[in-house]
Motif scaffolding. Structure first.
Motif, short mmCIF file in Angstrom:
data_model
loop_
_atom_site.label_atom_id
_atom_site.label_comp_id
_atom_site.label_asym_id
_atom_site.label_seq_id
_atom_site.Cartn_x
_atom_site.Cartn_y
_atom_site.Cartn_z
N PRO A 157 36.47 -19.83 -30.51
CA PRO A 157 36.80 -20.70 -29.38
C PRO A 157 35.91 -21.94 -29.33
N PHE A 158 36.26 -22.85 -28.47
CA PHE A 158 35.50 -24.07 -28.23
C PHE A 158 34.16 -23.74 -27.56
N GLY A 159 33.14 -24.54 -27.89
CA GLY A 159 31.88 -24.51 -27.15
C GLY A 159 30.86 -23.50 -27.61
N LEU A 160 31.16 -22.70 -28.62
CA LEU A 160 30.20 -21.72 -29.11
C LEU A 160 28.90 -22.40 -29.54
N ARG A 161 27.78 -21.82 -29.13
CA ARG A 161 26.49 -22.26 -29.68
C ARG A 161 26.40 -21.67 -31.08
N ARG A 162 26.30 -22.55 -32.09
CA ARG A 162 26.41 -22.09 -33.46
C ARG A 162 25.07 -22.07 -34.18
N PHE A 163 24.85 -21.00 -34.94
CA PHE A 163 23.64 -20.84 -35.75
C PHE A 163 24.09 -20.62 -37.19
N PHE A 164 23.70 -21.55 -38.08
CA PHE A 164 24.04 -21.44 -39.49
C PHE A 164 22.79 -20.97 -40.24
N ASN A 165 22.90 -19.81 -40.88
CA ASN A 165 21.75 -19.22 -41.60
C ASN A 165 20.52 -19.17 -40.68
N GLY A 166 20.77 -18.87 -39.42
CA GLY A 166 19.69 -18.70 -38.44
C GLY A 166 19.23 -19.97 -37.77
N GLU A 167 19.76 -21.14 -38.18
CA GLU A 167 19.33 -22.41 -37.61
C GLU A 167 20.41 -22.95 -36.66
N GLU A 168 20.00 -23.31 -35.41
CA GLU A 168 20.97 -23.79 -34.43
C GLU A 168 21.43 -25.20 -34.78
N ARG A 169 22.73 -25.41 -34.67
CA ARG A 169 23.33 -26.71 -34.91
C ARG A 169 24.22 -27.08 -33.72
N ASN A 170 25.00 -28.16 -33.84
CA ASN A 170 25.82 -28.60 -32.72
C ASN A 170 26.81 -27.51 -32.30
N PRO A 171 27.13 -27.44 -31.01
CA PRO A 171 28.12 -26.46 -30.55
C PRO A 171 29.47 -26.70 -31.21
N HIS A 172 30.28 -25.67 -31.24
CA HIS A 172 31.62 -25.75 -31.82
C HIS A 172 32.47 -26.68 -30.98
N SER A 173 32.91 -27.80 -31.57
CA SER A 173 33.54 -28.87 -30.80
C SER A 173 35.06 -28.79 -30.78
N GLY A 174 35.62 -27.71 -31.33
CA GLY A 174 37.07 -27.58 -31.36
C GLY A 174 37.51 -26.15 -31.19
N LEU A 175 38.75 -25.92 -31.55
CA LEU A 175 39.37 -24.60 -31.45
C LEU A 175 39.88 -24.24 -32.84
N ASP A 176 39.59 -23.01 -33.28
CA ASP A 176 40.00 -22.57 -34.61
C ASP A 176 41.21 -21.65 -34.52
N PHE A 177 42.12 -21.82 -35.49
CA PHE A 177 43.27 -20.95 -35.65
C PHE A 177 43.14 -20.23 -36.98
N ALA A 178 43.29 -18.92 -36.97
CA ALA A 178 43.31 -18.17 -38.22
C ALA A 178 44.69 -18.31 -38.84
N ALA A 179 44.75 -18.84 -40.05
CA ALA A 179 46.04 -19.05 -40.72
C ALA A 179 45.80 -19.09 -42.22
N ALA A 180 46.81 -18.71 -42.97
CA ALA A 180 46.70 -18.67 -44.43
C ALA A 180 46.68 -20.07 -45.01
#
Length: 274
Positions: A157-180
């Motif tokens: 979902p939108f707005g997640l506080r994101r941590f890549f490999n343990g390092e905080e980066r910008n919040p998730h600025s959109g909405l993701d759809f799972a699709a092939a």
């Protein structure tokens, strides 16, 4: 006769102007959300701004003008104001909203801590995309209840506080759809293609201007099926789902920006969850 006092009491309890459909759909005044502000009746469309940026203004239900205000994630809960026709200020309230955390492991460390050459590329790409988000065309959006751009369940979902490999980066600025991979991506509303790119983080990307500062961005595409300047009808295929850029697998990342604020796309498809 006893019904008359009851009817009068019910009428007095109703708001002076019942909310229209667009207000009920979009008014989610939280950080990363949308505030709908009643501008009242007028013979021509008022001009409204928020934080110095022009706002989307529409005539709702043929009764009154409303300003639709995108609220950045950085806005603080409390009272906010818009300016109307440079003469008056209208206040609205921003409520609080909690956003969860997401932790992602990437094999490519360059997508967490880029080297100087990649940082230079990222800065250039960010400036290019920022200019696109800040475009403001006079066209009215064709629809504000958007279609889903892809067939598939919502994932991140939108707005997640994101941590890549343990390092905080910008919040998730959109909405993701799972699709092939290869699933068609369609324009959720009519618009004009204003930017195409193959970016370090976003991969293959399409920006569509729906009008008056309402911009969609679609990224991580495996293919782009439109050209710069194309006018897209609602439902037109603009690309295909992929995993280009910083992505751990095929999915569509969809941003919605309004008055240069990245806001929760779920609001526009009736899927917002407080």
């Amino acid at each position: 006769m006893r019904l008359i006092p009851l009817l009068i009491a019910l009428l007095l309890a109703l708001p002076a102007q019942a909310e229209g459909f667009i207000t009920r759909l979009l008014n989610k005044p939280v950080p990363g959300g949308v505030a709908v502000v009643d501008l009242g009746p007028a013979t021509t469309a008022p001009r409204a701004t928020y934080q110095g940026k022009p706002l989307l203004v529409i005539h709702e239900d043929g009764q009154r003008w409303i300003a639709i205000v995108g609220l950045p994630l950085s806005v603080r809960p409390g009272s906010q104001q818009i300016e109307v026709d440079g003469q008056r200020r209208l206040s609205f309230q921003v409520d609080n909203r909690h956003y969860a955390e997401q932790r992602i492991t990437l094999k490519n460390q360059q997508q967490v801590t880029p080297n100087p050459a990649n940082l230079k590329r990222i800065e250039h790409e960010l400036a290019e995309q920022t200019r696109a988000y800040r475009q403001f065309s006079p066209r009215q959006p064709s629809n504000l209840l958007f279609d889903r751009p892809v067939d598939g369940p919502l994932s991140s979902p939108f707005g997640l506080r994101r941590f890549f490999n343990g390092e905080e980066r910008n919040p998730h600025s959109g909405l993701d759809f799972a699709a092939a991979r290869g699933t068609p991506v369609r324009a959720p509303a009519a618009g004009r293609v204003i930017l195409l790119g193959d970016y370090f983080f976003n991969g293959k990307t399409v920006f569509v201007d729906h009008g008056q500062g309402l911009i969609s961005m679609f990224c991580h595409l495996s293919a782009i099926d439109v050209k710069l300047g194309d006018e897209l009808p609602r439902g037109a295929v603009l690309g295909k789902v992929g995993a280009t850029g910083r992505a751990t697998g095929p999915h569509l990342h969809w941003n919605v920006s309004l008055n240069d604020a990245r806001i929760d796309p779920a609001i526009f498809i009736g899927a917002f969850k407080p």
